[in-house]
Design an enzyme around this catalytic site. Sequence first.
Site, mmCIF file in Angstrom:
data_model
loop_
_atom_site.group_PDB
_atom_site.id
_atom_site.type_symbol
_atom_site.label_atom_id
_atom_site.label_comp_id
_atom_site.label_asym_id
_atom_site.label_seq_id
_atom_site.Cartn_x
_atom_site.Cartn_y
_atom_site.Cartn_z
ATOM 1 N N SER A 16 0.802 -1.229 0.000
ATOM 2 C CA SER A 16 0.000 0.000 0.000
ATOM 3 C C SER A 16 0.837 1.283 0.000
ATOM 4 O O SER A 16 0.481 2.224 -0.713
ATOM 5 C CB SER A 16 -0.979 -0.007 1.177
ATOM 6 O OG SER A 16 -1.938 -1.028 0.976
ATOM 7 N N LYS A 65 -9.016 -5.762 10.889
ATOM 8 C CA LYS A 65 -10.185 -5.355 10.104
ATOM 9 C C LYS A 65 -11.523 -5.488 10.834
ATOM 10 O O LYS A 65 -12.431 -4.705 10.615
ATOM 11 C CB LYS A 65 -10.250 -6.147 8.790
ATOM 12 C CG LYS A 65 -9.210 -5.716 7.782
ATOM 13 C CD LYS A 65 -9.424 -6.417 6.451
ATOM 14 C CE LYS A 65 -8.334 -6.035 5.471
ATOM 15 N NZ LYS A 65 -8.619 -6.520 4.118
ATOM 16 N N ASP A 101 -12.756 -3.267 0.069
ATOM 17 C CA ASP A 101 -12.308 -4.565 -0.462
ATOM 18 C C ASP A 101 -13.343 -5.144 -1.433
ATOM 19 O O ASP A 101 -12.988 -5.703 -2.470
ATOM 20 C CB ASP A 101 -12.083 -5.565 0.675
ATOM 21 C CG ASP A 101 -10.778 -5.313 1.416
ATOM 22 O OD1 ASP A 101 -9.832 -4.785 0.804
ATOM 23 O OD2 ASP A 101 -10.714 -5.641 2.620
ATOM 24 N N ALA A 125 -14.137 -19.291 3.027
ATOM 25 C CA ALA A 125 -15.223 -18.610 3.743
ATOM 26 C C ALA A 125 -14.665 -17.754 4.878
ATOM 27 O O ALA A 125 -15.328 -17.523 5.883
ATOM 28 C CB ALA A 125 -16.219 -19.638 4.285
ATOM 29 N N ASN A 147 -16.075 -24.468 1.076
ATOM 30 C CA ASN A 147 -15.068 -24.280 2.119
ATOM 31 C C ASN A 147 -14.733 -25.598 2.793
ATOM 32 O O ASN A 147 -15.571 -26.487 2.918
ATOM 33 C CB ASN A 147 -15.575 -23.276 3.164
ATOM 34 C CG ASN A 147 -14.446 -22.757 4.027
ATOM 35 O OD1 ASN A 147 -13.401 -22.345 3.512
ATOM 36 N ND2 ASN A 147 -14.628 -22.783 5.339
ATOM 37 N N LYS A 152 -18.571 -23.005 8.228
ATOM 38 C CA LYS A 152 -18.218 -21.605 7.962
ATOM 39 C C LYS A 152 -18.827 -21.128 6.638
ATOM 40 O O LYS A 152 -19.228 -19.973 6.504
ATOM 41 C CB LYS A 152 -16.703 -21.418 7.961
ATOM 42 C CG LYS A 152 -16.180 -21.165 9.383
ATOM 43 C CD LYS A 152 -14.678 -21.074 9.443
ATOM 44 C CE LYS A 152 -14.106 -19.784 8.857
ATOM 45 N NZ LYS A 152 -12.623 -19.773 8.938
ATOM 46 N N ILE A 207 -6.906 -14.458 -5.142
ATOM 47 C CA ILE A 207 -6.550 -13.243 -4.395
ATOM 48 C C ILE A 207 -5.123 -13.317 -3.844
ATOM 49 O O ILE A 207 -4.601 -12.334 -3.368
ATOM 50 C CB ILE A 207 -7.557 -12.898 -3.272
ATOM 51 C CG1 ILE A 207 -7.539 -13.934 -2.166
ATOM 52 C CG2 ILE A 207 -8.959 -12.725 -3.805
ATOM 53 C CD1 ILE A 207 -8.046 -13.336 -0.872
HETATM 54 P P1 ATR Z 1 -8.654 -14.425 5.399
HETATM 55 O O1 ATR Z 1 -9.055 -13.264 6.238
HETATM 56 O O2 ATR Z 1 -7.351 -14.246 4.664
HETATM 57 O O3 ATR Z 1 -9.731 -14.891 4.499
HETATM 58 P P2 ATR Z 1 -9.253 -16.465 7.347
HETATM 59 O O4 ATR Z 1 -10.408 -15.657 7.790
HETATM 60 O O5 ATR Z 1 -8.381 -17.090 8.383
HETATM 61 O O6 ATR Z 1 -8.290 -15.591 6.436
HETATM 62 O O7 ATR Z 1 -9.785 -17.577 6.333
HETATM 63 C C1 ATR Z 1 -8.940 -18.505 5.758
HETATM 64 C C2 ATR Z 1 -9.705 -19.309 4.716
HETATM 65 O O8 ATR Z 1 -8.784 -20.152 4.038
HETATM 66 C C3 ATR Z 1 -10.763 -20.219 5.287
HETATM 67 O O9 ATR Z 1 -11.793 -20.371 4.362
HETATM 68 C C4 ATR Z 1 -9.982 -21.537 5.472
HETATM 69 O O10 ATR Z 1 -10.773 -22.688 5.521
HETATM 70 P P3 ATR Z 1 -11.403 -23.172 6.935
HETATM 71 O O11 ATR Z 1 -12.608 -22.298 7.173
HETATM 72 O O12 ATR Z 1 -11.762 -24.592 6.727
HETATM 73 O O13 ATR Z 1 -10.329 -22.971 7.968
HETATM 74 C C5 ATR Z 1 -9.180 -21.512 4.191
HETATM 75 N N1 ATR Z 1 -7.995 -22.354 4.236
HETATM 76 C C6 ATR Z 1 -6.820 -22.107 4.856
HETATM 77 N N2 ATR Z 1 -5.944 -23.102 4.656
HETATM 78 C C7 ATR Z 1 -6.578 -24.023 3.871
HETATM 79 C C8 ATR Z 1 -6.205 -25.275 3.299
HETATM 80 N N3 ATR Z 1 -4.983 -25.794 3.483
HETATM 81 N N4 ATR Z 1 -7.109 -25.927 2.537
HETATM 82 C C9 ATR Z 1 -8.339 -25.406 2.334
HETATM 83 N N5 ATR Z 1 -8.761 -24.235 2.843
HETATM 84 C C10 ATR Z 1 -7.886 -23.547 3.597
#
Ligand code: ATR
Length: 270
Positions: A16, A65, A101, A125, A147, A152, A207
Amino acid sequence: MDTYGIIGWPVSHSLSPAMHNAAFKALGIKAVYGLLPLHPSKLKEGIEGIRVLNIKGVSVTVPHKENVMAFLDEVDNIAREIGAVNTIINQEGKLFGVNTDWIGAKKAIEQKINLSGKKAVVIGAGGAARAVVYALVKGGAQVLIFNRTYEKAQKLASELGGEPFPLSQIKNATGDVLVQTTSVGLNEDQSPVPKEILSRFKVVMDIVYKPLETRLLREAKEAGCEVIDGLEMLVYQGVEQFFLWKNIRPSAELMRKAALEELSGEKNGR
Ligand code: ATR
Protein backbone atom coordinates in the site's frame (compact mmCIF):
# COMPACT_ATOMS: atom_id res chain seq x y z
CA MET A 1 1.80 17.91 4.10
CA ASP A 2 -0.87 15.40 5.18
CA THR A 3 -0.07 12.00 6.64
CA TYR A 4 -1.66 8.64 5.72
CA GLY A 5 -0.74 5.11 6.62
CA ILE A 6 -1.58 1.46 7.12
CA ILE A 7 -2.18 -0.29 10.43
CA GLY A 8 -1.62 -4.03 10.67
CA TRP A 9 0.57 -6.63 12.36
CA PRO A 10 2.79 -7.32 10.58
CA VAL A 11 2.75 -4.61 7.87
CA SER A 12 6.34 -4.52 6.70
CA HIS A 13 5.53 -6.26 3.40
CA SER A 14 2.50 -4.14 2.57
CA LEU A 15 2.31 -2.86 -1.00
CA SER A 16 0.00 0.00 0.00
CA PRO A 17 2.72 2.61 0.69
CA ALA A 18 4.16 2.07 -2.80
CA MET A 19 0.71 2.32 -4.42
CA HIS A 20 -0.54 5.38 -2.54
CA ASN A 21 2.73 7.32 -2.62
CA ALA A 22 2.93 6.74 -6.39
CA ALA A 23 -0.60 8.12 -6.72
CA PHE A 24 0.16 11.17 -4.55
CA LYS A 25 3.23 11.89 -6.65
CA ALA A 26 1.47 11.43 -9.99
CA LEU A 27 -1.36 13.74 -8.92
CA GLY A 28 0.97 16.38 -7.44
CA ILE A 29 -0.52 15.98 -3.95
CA LYS A 30 1.83 16.81 -1.09
CA ALA A 31 1.19 13.92 1.28
CA VAL A 32 3.03 10.94 2.64
CA TYR A 33 1.79 7.39 3.31
CA GLY A 34 3.71 5.19 5.71
CA LEU A 35 3.71 1.93 7.61
CA LEU A 36 2.04 2.04 11.03
CA PRO A 37 2.79 -1.32 12.66
CA LEU A 38 0.23 -1.76 15.43
CA HIS A 39 0.23 -4.69 17.84
CA PRO A 40 -3.28 -6.15 18.41
CA SER A 41 -2.99 -5.52 22.17
CA LYS A 42 -2.60 -1.77 21.44
CA LEU A 43 -5.45 -1.33 18.96
CA LYS A 44 -7.43 1.15 21.07
CA GLU A 45 -4.37 3.33 21.73
CA GLY A 46 -3.35 3.12 18.08
CA ILE A 47 -6.74 4.40 16.93
CA GLU A 48 -6.51 7.23 19.45
CA GLY A 49 -3.09 7.94 17.95
CA ILE A 50 -4.70 8.52 14.55
CA ARG A 51 -6.77 11.32 16.12
CA VAL A 52 -3.90 12.76 18.15
CA LEU A 53 -1.47 12.77 15.23
CA ASN A 54 -4.16 13.96 12.80
CA ILE A 55 -3.48 11.16 10.33
CA LYS A 56 -5.97 11.89 7.54
CA GLY A 57 -6.59 8.41 6.24
CA VAL A 58 -5.66 4.91 7.28
CA SER A 59 -5.74 1.53 5.56
CA VAL A 60 -6.52 -1.37 7.86
CA THR A 61 -5.17 -4.85 7.33
CA VAL A 62 -4.82 -8.16 9.14
CA PRO A 63 -5.53 -8.69 12.04
CA HIS A 64 -7.43 -5.43 12.72
CA LYS A 65 -10.19 -5.35 10.10
CA GLU A 66 -12.92 -6.69 12.41
CA ASN A 67 -11.81 -5.42 15.82
CA VAL A 68 -11.14 -1.86 14.69
CA MET A 69 -14.87 -1.18 14.30
CA ALA A 70 -15.38 -0.92 18.06
CA PHE A 71 -13.07 2.11 18.29
CA LEU A 72 -14.36 4.20 15.38
CA ASP A 73 -16.96 6.98 15.58
CA GLU A 74 -19.02 5.60 12.71
CA VAL A 75 -18.97 2.49 10.53
CA ASP A 76 -20.89 2.43 7.25
CA ASN A 77 -23.62 -0.14 6.76
CA ILE A 78 -21.89 -2.18 4.07
CA ALA A 79 -18.70 -2.51 6.14
CA ARG A 80 -20.86 -3.61 9.06
CA GLU A 81 -22.62 -6.20 6.90
CA ILE A 82 -19.33 -7.55 5.54
CA GLY A 83 -17.99 -7.41 9.10
CA ALA A 84 -14.74 -5.65 8.24
CA VAL A 85 -13.32 -2.15 7.84
CA ASN A 86 -10.28 -1.71 5.59
CA THR A 87 -10.39 2.08 5.33
CA ILE A 88 -10.55 4.86 7.94
CA ILE A 89 -11.36 8.44 6.98
CA ASN A 90 -10.45 11.12 9.52
CA GLN A 91 -12.84 14.06 9.25
CA GLU A 92 -11.75 16.66 11.77
CA GLY A 93 -11.02 14.07 14.40
CA LYS A 94 -14.09 11.94 13.68
CA LEU A 95 -13.11 8.52 12.39
CA PHE A 96 -15.32 6.79 9.78
CA GLY A 97 -14.88 3.16 8.87
CA VAL A 98 -15.59 1.91 5.34
CA ASN A 99 -14.92 -1.25 3.32
CA THR A 100 -13.43 -0.92 -0.17
CA ASP A 101 -12.31 -4.56 -0.46
CA TRP A 102 -15.66 -5.58 -1.95
CA ILE A 103 -15.48 -2.78 -4.52
CA GLY A 104 -11.95 -3.89 -5.34
CA ALA A 105 -13.15 -7.45 -5.92
CA LYS A 106 -16.13 -6.31 -8.01
CA LYS A 107 -14.06 -4.00 -10.22
CA ALA A 108 -11.32 -6.59 -10.67
CA ILE A 109 -13.83 -9.19 -11.86
CA GLU A 110 -15.85 -6.76 -13.95
CA GLN A 111 -12.74 -5.97 -16.02
CA LYS A 112 -13.27 -9.45 -17.50
CA ILE A 113 -16.95 -10.37 -17.17
CA ASN A 114 -20.34 -8.85 -16.45
CA LEU A 115 -21.54 -10.57 -13.28
CA SER A 116 -25.27 -10.12 -13.74
CA GLY A 117 -26.99 -13.51 -14.05
CA LYS A 118 -23.68 -15.40 -13.98
CA LYS A 119 -22.77 -18.34 -11.76
CA ALA A 120 -19.81 -17.76 -9.46
CA VAL A 121 -17.89 -20.30 -7.39
CA VAL A 122 -15.99 -19.04 -4.34
CA ILE A 123 -13.31 -21.09 -2.59
CA GLY A 124 -13.04 -20.21 1.09
CA ALA A 125 -15.22 -18.61 3.74
CA GLY A 126 -12.82 -16.41 5.72
CA GLY A 127 -12.51 -12.65 5.94
CA ALA A 128 -11.44 -12.18 2.33
CA ALA A 129 -14.26 -14.42 1.10
CA ARG A 130 -16.83 -12.19 2.81
CA ALA A 131 -15.86 -9.15 0.71
CA VAL A 132 -15.76 -11.29 -2.45
CA VAL A 133 -19.16 -12.90 -1.81
CA TYR A 134 -20.68 -9.48 -1.08
CA ALA A 135 -19.27 -8.18 -4.38
CA LEU A 136 -20.58 -11.14 -6.38
CA VAL A 137 -24.05 -10.96 -4.83
CA LYS A 138 -24.16 -7.17 -5.40
CA GLY A 139 -23.11 -7.75 -9.00
CA GLY A 140 -26.13 -10.00 -9.51
CA ALA A 141 -24.35 -13.36 -9.66
CA GLN A 142 -25.54 -16.67 -8.27
CA VAL A 143 -22.89 -17.65 -5.70
CA LEU A 144 -21.72 -21.10 -4.59
CA ILE A 145 -19.38 -21.14 -1.59
CA PHE A 146 -16.99 -24.09 -1.14
CA ASN A 147 -15.07 -24.28 2.12
CA ARG A 148 -12.99 -26.88 3.92
CA THR A 149 -15.04 -26.24 7.06
CA TYR A 150 -18.60 -26.56 5.80
CA GLU A 151 -20.13 -24.78 8.81
CA LYS A 152 -18.22 -21.61 7.96
CA ALA A 153 -19.55 -21.68 4.40
CA GLN A 154 -23.06 -22.13 5.82
CA LYS A 155 -22.65 -19.16 8.13
CA LEU A 156 -21.29 -16.92 5.36
CA ALA A 157 -24.07 -17.94 2.98
CA SER A 158 -26.79 -17.30 5.54
CA GLU A 159 -25.37 -13.84 6.31
CA LEU A 160 -24.42 -12.53 2.88
CA GLY A 161 -26.10 -14.85 0.37
CA GLY A 162 -25.03 -17.81 -1.71
CA GLU A 163 -25.22 -21.56 -1.33
CA PRO A 164 -22.74 -23.47 0.90
CA PHE A 165 -20.80 -26.64 -0.02
CA PRO A 166 -17.95 -28.61 1.54
CA LEU A 167 -14.69 -28.16 -0.39
CA SER A 168 -14.63 -31.93 -0.91
CA GLN A 169 -17.42 -31.42 -3.49
CA ILE A 170 -15.44 -28.95 -5.61
CA LYS A 171 -14.89 -31.57 -8.34
CA ASN A 172 -18.58 -31.31 -9.22
CA ALA A 173 -18.60 -27.50 -9.42
CA THR A 174 -19.44 -25.63 -12.60
CA GLY A 175 -19.87 -21.93 -13.33
CA ASP A 176 -18.73 -18.85 -15.22
CA VAL A 177 -16.36 -17.38 -12.65
CA LEU A 178 -14.22 -19.03 -9.98
CA VAL A 179 -12.65 -16.95 -7.19
CA GLN A 180 -10.01 -18.43 -4.86
CA THR A 181 -9.93 -16.58 -1.50
CA THR A 182 -7.95 -18.91 0.80
CA SER A 183 -4.23 -18.70 1.55
CA VAL A 184 -3.58 -21.93 -0.34
CA GLY A 185 -0.92 -21.16 -2.98
CA LEU A 186 0.70 -18.38 -0.95
CA ASN A 187 4.46 -18.94 -1.31
CA GLU A 188 3.80 -22.57 -2.28
CA ASP A 189 3.01 -24.49 -5.46
CA GLN A 190 -0.42 -25.68 -4.31
CA SER A 191 -3.97 -25.20 -5.55
CA PRO A 192 -7.25 -26.03 -3.78
CA VAL A 193 -8.97 -26.64 -7.13
CA PRO A 194 -8.41 -29.81 -9.21
CA LYS A 195 -7.17 -28.69 -12.60
CA GLU A 196 -9.59 -31.02 -14.42
CA ILE A 197 -12.54 -28.75 -13.59
CA LEU A 198 -10.96 -25.44 -14.64
CA SER A 199 -11.95 -25.58 -18.31
CA ARG A 200 -15.60 -25.32 -17.17
CA PHE A 201 -15.00 -21.67 -16.16
CA LYS A 202 -14.53 -18.56 -18.31
CA VAL A 203 -12.72 -16.51 -15.68
CA VAL A 204 -10.56 -17.59 -12.74
CA MET A 205 -9.37 -15.16 -10.08
CA ASP A 206 -6.94 -15.73 -7.23
CA ILE A 207 -6.55 -13.24 -4.40
CA VAL A 208 -3.08 -14.61 -3.56
CA TYR A 209 -0.40 -12.44 -5.20
CA LYS A 210 2.78 -14.16 -3.99
CA PRO A 211 3.62 -15.59 -6.45
CA LEU A 212 1.73 -13.43 -8.93
CA GLU A 213 1.04 -16.51 -11.04
CA THR A 214 -0.16 -19.08 -8.53
CA ARG A 215 -0.48 -22.72 -9.46
CA LEU A 216 -4.25 -22.16 -9.81
CA LEU A 217 -3.77 -19.32 -12.30
CA ARG A 218 -1.11 -21.23 -14.24
CA GLU A 219 -3.42 -24.24 -14.57
CA ALA A 220 -6.38 -21.99 -15.40
CA LYS A 221 -4.41 -20.39 -18.24
CA GLU A 222 -3.47 -23.84 -19.51
CA ALA A 223 -7.17 -24.73 -19.44
CA GLY A 224 -7.95 -21.68 -21.61
CA CYS A 225 -9.53 -19.48 -18.90
CA GLU A 226 -9.09 -15.75 -18.57
CA VAL A 227 -7.25 -15.09 -15.32
CA ILE A 228 -7.25 -12.27 -12.78
CA ASP A 229 -4.25 -12.13 -10.45
CA GLY A 230 -4.23 -11.16 -6.78
CA LEU A 231 -2.90 -7.66 -7.39
CA GLU A 232 -6.06 -6.59 -9.20
CA MET A 233 -8.36 -6.62 -6.15
CA LEU A 234 -5.62 -4.99 -4.09
CA VAL A 235 -5.14 -2.23 -6.63
CA TYR A 236 -8.84 -1.48 -7.10
CA GLN A 237 -9.53 -1.41 -3.36
CA GLY A 238 -6.65 1.07 -3.15
CA VAL A 239 -8.10 3.23 -5.94
CA GLU A 240 -11.39 3.45 -4.03
CA GLN A 241 -9.61 4.13 -0.76
CA PHE A 242 -7.70 6.99 -2.33
CA PHE A 243 -10.95 8.31 -3.79
CA LEU A 244 -12.56 8.37 -0.34
CA TRP A 245 -9.63 10.36 1.04
CA LYS A 246 -8.90 12.76 -1.83
CA ASN A 247 -12.06 12.68 -3.96
CA ILE A 248 -10.11 11.70 -7.05
CA ARG A 249 -9.46 8.26 -8.56
CA PRO A 250 -5.82 7.58 -9.40
CA SER A 251 -4.95 5.40 -12.38
CA ALA A 252 -5.25 1.71 -11.50
CA GLU A 253 -2.46 1.02 -13.98
CA LEU A 254 -0.13 3.39 -12.16
CA MET A 255 -0.91 1.83 -8.79
CA ARG A 256 -0.43 -1.66 -10.19
CA LYS A 257 2.95 -0.70 -11.62
CA ALA A 258 4.05 0.66 -8.24
CA ALA A 259 2.88 -2.51 -6.48
CA LEU A 260 4.67 -4.71 -9.03
CA GLU A 261 7.91 -2.78 -8.61
CA GLU A 262 7.67 -3.15 -4.84
CA LEU A 263 7.01 -6.89 -5.20
CA SER A 264 9.99 -7.42 -7.50
CA GLY A 265 12.18 -5.30 -5.19
CA GLU A 266 11.19 -7.55 -2.31
CA LYS A 267 12.09 -10.59 -4.34
CA ASN A 268 15.50 -9.11 -5.02
CA GLY A 269 16.09 -8.57 -1.32
CA ARG A 270 15.44 -4.83 -1.10
P1 ATR B 1 -8.65 -14.43 5.40
O1 ATR B 1 -9.05 -13.26 6.24
O2 ATR B 1 -7.35 -14.25 4.66
O3 ATR B 1 -9.73 -14.89 4.50
P2 ATR B 1 -9.25 -16.47 7.35
O4 ATR B 1 -10.41 -15.66 7.79
O5 ATR B 1 -8.38 -17.09 8.38
O6 ATR B 1 -8.29 -15.59 6.44
O7 ATR B 1 -9.79 -17.58 6.33
C1 ATR B 1 -8.94 -18.50 5.76
C2 ATR B 1 -9.70 -19.31 4.72
O8 ATR B 1 -8.78 -20.15 4.04
C3 ATR B 1 -10.76 -20.22 5.29
O9 ATR B 1 -11.79 -20.37 4.36
C4 ATR B 1 -9.98 -21.54 5.47
O10 ATR B 1 -10.77 -22.69 5.52
P3 ATR B 1 -11.40 -23.17 6.93
O11 ATR B 1 -12.61 -22.30 7.17
O12 ATR B 1 -11.76 -24.59 6.73
O13 ATR B 1 -10.33 -22.97 7.97
C5 ATR B 1 -9.18 -21.51 4.19
N1 ATR B 1 -8.00 -22.35 4.24
C6 ATR B 1 -6.82 -22.11 4.86
N2 ATR B 1 -5.94 -23.10 4.66
C7 ATR B 1 -6.58 -24.02 3.87
C8 ATR B 1 -6.20 -25.27 3.30
N3 ATR B 1 -4.98 -25.79 3.48
N4 ATR B 1 -7.11 -25.93 2.54
C9 ATR B 1 -8.34 -25.41 2.33
N5 ATR B 1 -8.76 -24.24 2.84
C10 ATR B 1 -7.89 -23.55 3.60
